[in-house]
Design an enzyme around this catalytic site. Structure first.
Site, PDB file in Angstrom:
ATOM      1  N   THR A  22       0.872  -1.177   0.000  1.00  0.00           N
ATOM      2  CA  THR A  22       0.000   0.000   0.000  1.00  0.00           C
ATOM      3  C   THR A  22       0.907   1.224   0.000  1.00  0.00           C
ATOM      4  O   THR A  22       1.644   1.433   0.965  1.00  0.00           O
ATOM      5  CB  THR A  22      -0.891   0.023   1.258  1.00  0.00           C
ATOM      6  OG1 THR A  22      -1.633  -1.196   1.308  1.00  0.00           O
ATOM      7  CG2 THR A  22      -1.856   1.197   1.213  1.00  0.00           C
ATOM      8  N   LYS A  59      -7.905   1.316  -3.084  1.00  0.00           N
ATOM      9  CA  LYS A  59      -7.534   0.899  -1.722  1.00  0.00           C
ATOM     10  C   LYS A  59      -7.719   2.052  -0.721  1.00  0.00           C
ATOM     11  O   LYS A  59      -8.316   1.875   0.343  1.00  0.00           O
ATOM     12  CB  LYS A  59      -6.072   0.432  -1.745  1.00  0.00           C
ATOM     13  CG  LYS A  59      -5.412   0.257  -0.406  1.00  0.00           C
ATOM     14  CD  LYS A  59      -5.672  -1.087   0.196  1.00  0.00           C
ATOM     15  CE  LYS A  59      -5.134  -1.172   1.614  1.00  0.00           C
ATOM     16  NZ  LYS A  59      -5.463  -2.387   2.282  1.00  0.00           N
ATOM     17  N   LYS A 110      -1.765   5.010   8.577  1.00  0.00           N
ATOM     18  CA  LYS A 110      -0.976   5.090   7.332  1.00  0.00           C
ATOM     19  C   LYS A 110      -1.904   5.292   6.124  1.00  0.00           C
ATOM     20  O   LYS A 110      -1.679   6.167   5.294  1.00  0.00           O
ATOM     21  CB  LYS A 110      -0.152   3.801   7.159  1.00  0.00           C
ATOM     22  CG  LYS A 110       0.545   3.710   5.814  1.00  0.00           C
ATOM     23  CD  LYS A 110       1.156   2.339   5.524  1.00  0.00           C
ATOM     24  CE  LYS A 110       1.633   2.297   4.076  1.00  0.00           C
ATOM     25  NZ  LYS A 110       2.198   1.025   3.686  1.00  0.00           N
TER      26      LYS A 110
HETATM   27  P1  NAD Z   1       6.105  -5.691   7.326  1.00  0.00           P
HETATM   28  O1  NAD Z   1       6.797  -4.518   7.931  1.00  0.00           O
HETATM   29  O2  NAD Z   1       5.810  -6.889   8.170  1.00  0.00           O
HETATM   30  O3  NAD Z   1       6.940  -6.199   6.032  1.00  0.00           O
HETATM   31  C1  NAD Z   1       7.679  -5.371   5.176  1.00  0.00           C
HETATM   32  C2  NAD Z   1       8.978  -6.112   4.853  1.00  0.00           C
HETATM   33  O4  NAD Z   1       9.720  -5.348   3.901  1.00  0.00           O
HETATM   34  C3  NAD Z   1       9.885  -6.289   6.080  1.00  0.00           C
HETATM   35  O5  NAD Z   1      10.168  -7.669   6.268  1.00  0.00           O
HETATM   36  C4  NAD Z   1      11.147  -5.490   5.734  1.00  0.00           C
HETATM   37  O6  NAD Z   1      12.341  -6.058   6.227  1.00  0.00           O
HETATM   38  C5  NAD Z   1      11.103  -5.531   4.222  1.00  0.00           C
HETATM   39  N1  NAD Z   1      11.889  -4.460   3.595  1.00  0.00           N
HETATM   40  C6  NAD Z   1      11.943  -3.147   3.930  1.00  0.00           C
HETATM   41  N2  NAD Z   1      12.779  -2.499   3.107  1.00  0.00           N
HETATM   42  C7  NAD Z   1      13.265  -3.428   2.236  1.00  0.00           C
HETATM   43  C8  NAD Z   1      14.169  -3.369   1.146  1.00  0.00           C
HETATM   44  N3  NAD Z   1      14.735  -2.219   0.782  1.00  0.00           N
HETATM   45  N4  NAD Z   1      14.439  -4.522   0.479  1.00  0.00           N
HETATM   46  C9  NAD Z   1      13.846  -5.687   0.836  1.00  0.00           C
HETATM   47  N5  NAD Z   1      12.979  -5.800   1.858  1.00  0.00           N
HETATM   48  C10 NAD Z   1      12.697  -4.682   2.552  1.00  0.00           C
HETATM   49  O7  NAD Z   1       4.753  -5.112   6.684  1.00  0.00           O
HETATM   50  P2  NAD Z   1       3.463  -5.949   6.214  1.00  0.00           P
HETATM   51  O8  NAD Z   1       2.465  -5.975   7.316  1.00  0.00           O
HETATM   52  O9  NAD Z   1       3.915  -7.216   5.572  1.00  0.00           O
HETATM   53  O10 NAD Z   1       2.890  -4.956   5.105  1.00  0.00           O
HETATM   54  C11 NAD Z   1       3.455  -4.850   3.805  1.00  0.00           C
HETATM   55  C12 NAD Z   1       2.595  -3.926   2.980  1.00  0.00           C
HETATM   56  O11 NAD Z   1       1.265  -4.439   2.911  1.00  0.00           O
HETATM   57  C13 NAD Z   1       2.473  -2.501   3.533  1.00  0.00           C
HETATM   58  O12 NAD Z   1       2.520  -1.596   2.466  1.00  0.00           O
HETATM   59  C14 NAD Z   1       1.132  -2.521   4.232  1.00  0.00           C
HETATM   60  O13 NAD Z   1       0.538  -1.235   4.288  1.00  0.00           O
HETATM   61  C15 NAD Z   1       0.336  -3.455   3.335  1.00  0.00           C
HETATM   62  N6  NAD Z   1      -0.795  -4.121   3.995  1.00  0.00           N
HETATM   63  C16 NAD Z   1      -0.644  -4.703   5.231  1.00  0.00           C
HETATM   64  C17 NAD Z   1      -1.732  -5.326   5.833  1.00  0.00           C
HETATM   65  C18 NAD Z   1      -1.595  -5.983   7.187  1.00  0.00           C
HETATM   66  O14 NAD Z   1      -2.623  -6.323   7.781  1.00  0.00           O
HETATM   67  N7  NAD Z   1      -0.385  -6.191   7.702  1.00  0.00           N
HETATM   68  C19 NAD Z   1      -2.974  -5.363   5.186  1.00  0.00           C
HETATM   69  C20 NAD Z   1      -3.091  -4.795   3.906  1.00  0.00           C
HETATM   70  C21 NAD Z   1      -1.993  -4.177   3.322  1.00  0.00           C
END
Ligand code: NAD
Length: 290
Positions: free
Chosen positions: A87, A162, A237
């Protein structure tokens, strides 16, 4: 297909594992997390992207997406598809798609709803922006990771869908919580309140499917001490992204703005950080008008 998967956090790891379990060759990379079996590990984002038919990213924000994109676009093979499921702000999504297209790649912005349960269970909903050909290539993968994929339009349309959806969700959750707190103070039983509203014109997903009052309606984070679920921080966010987009598009969104301010206060200076976004109800319970 050969798939590069970058960003193996709470969402990305189970999504990637579902693709691998379905028989695809998935090569994962994360800055911190080590890819779990049956994923293959790459030592950089560029290595995960090299030779892949589709590269999927699941990253925290638009800035990080743009830096990862700059690294992987030159490494991707011609005709491959770059599919971002994070997102992020609409401008970042469009900028990445423009760069990918200029390099001869397909590009999709495909944010999800359904949270970590949906990611683990393969029941996410994908809202997708980008070209029809790229959508057709990735559609079988959406079917593995999710239960529904809607092609919303050109690049940025997925992110637009979204943030509009989540702006409605933030506003209706606050309205539902403040109405429960008012009902309490008027001496109305919560179950009766639910029975009426869930079958009347005040109904919404927040009331009917994710009721913020413990012990009322279907099971929800309220029944689990407001452990997320969908964290208030993530709702904040998304509400910020909605306001950023509204400013860019000169759209008047007063309710969305107020919802953002309330979640900002809740997460920043009250006790909302780390709680589910429906924990707005105990917040309102404790408050009076001043
Ligand atoms: P998270 O923080 O658990 O995962 C993000 C991952 O990206 C981490 O493991 C981090 O180490 C990795 N990362 C960061 N910078 C990086 C880079 N330069 N290279 C490689 N890896 C890198 O977050 P999440 O909960 O998995 O969410 C991911 C996305 O999905 C976000 O944009 C969030 O808004 C969206 N989202 C999350 C949910 C939820 O319920 N968690 C629901 C819908 C959408």
């Amino acid at each position: 297909m050969k798939i590069g998967f970058i960003g193996l956090g709470n969402m990305g790891m189970p999504m990637a594992i579902n693709l691998a379990k379905a028989g695809h060759e998935v090569i994962g990379f994360d800055k911190v997390a080590a890819p779990e079996a049956p994923l293959r590990a790459a030592s950089s984002a560029a290595e995960a992207a090299t030779g892949a038919d589709v590269v999927i990213t699941m990253l925290p924000n638009g800035g990080i997406l743009q830096s990862v994109a700059a690294e992987i676009i030159p490494a991707m093979k011609a005709g491959a598809v770059f599919c971002d499921c994070s997102t992020v702000d609409v401008e970042s999504a469009r900028a990445v798609a423009t760069d990918a297209n200029a390099a001869g790649l397909g590009a999709l912005d495909a944010p999800v709803s359904g949270g970590i349960t949906g990611a683990a269970g393969g029941t996410l909903t994908f809202m997708v922006g980008g070209g029809a050909e790229a959508f057709a290539t990735v559609e079988p993968l959406f079917e593995i990771m999710g239960q529904k994929a809607v092609h919303c339009g050109e690049s940025g349309a997925g992110q637009a869908a979204k943030i509009c959806n989540n702006m409605i969700l933030g506003v209706t959750m606050i309205a539902t919580c403040e109405a429960f707190a008012l009902a309490d103070k008027l001496g109305l039983d919560r179950q009766k309140m639910f029975d009426v509203v869930s079958t009347s014109s005040g109904y919404s997903w927040s009331m009917n499917a994710y009721c913020p009052a413990p012990g009322i309606g279907p099971k929800s984070p309220a029944d689990n001490g407001y452990k997320p679920g969908f964290a208030a921080d993530l709702m904040l966010k998304d509400l910020r992204l909605a306001q950023q987009a509204a400013e860019g598009a000169d759209a008047d969104t007063p309710m969305g703005e107020l919802a953002m301010q309330l979640y900002d206060r809740f997460v920043g200076s009250e006790d909302g950080a780390g709680q589910d976004f429906s924990a707005m109800l105990p917040r309102f319970e404790k408050r009076g008008r001043s």
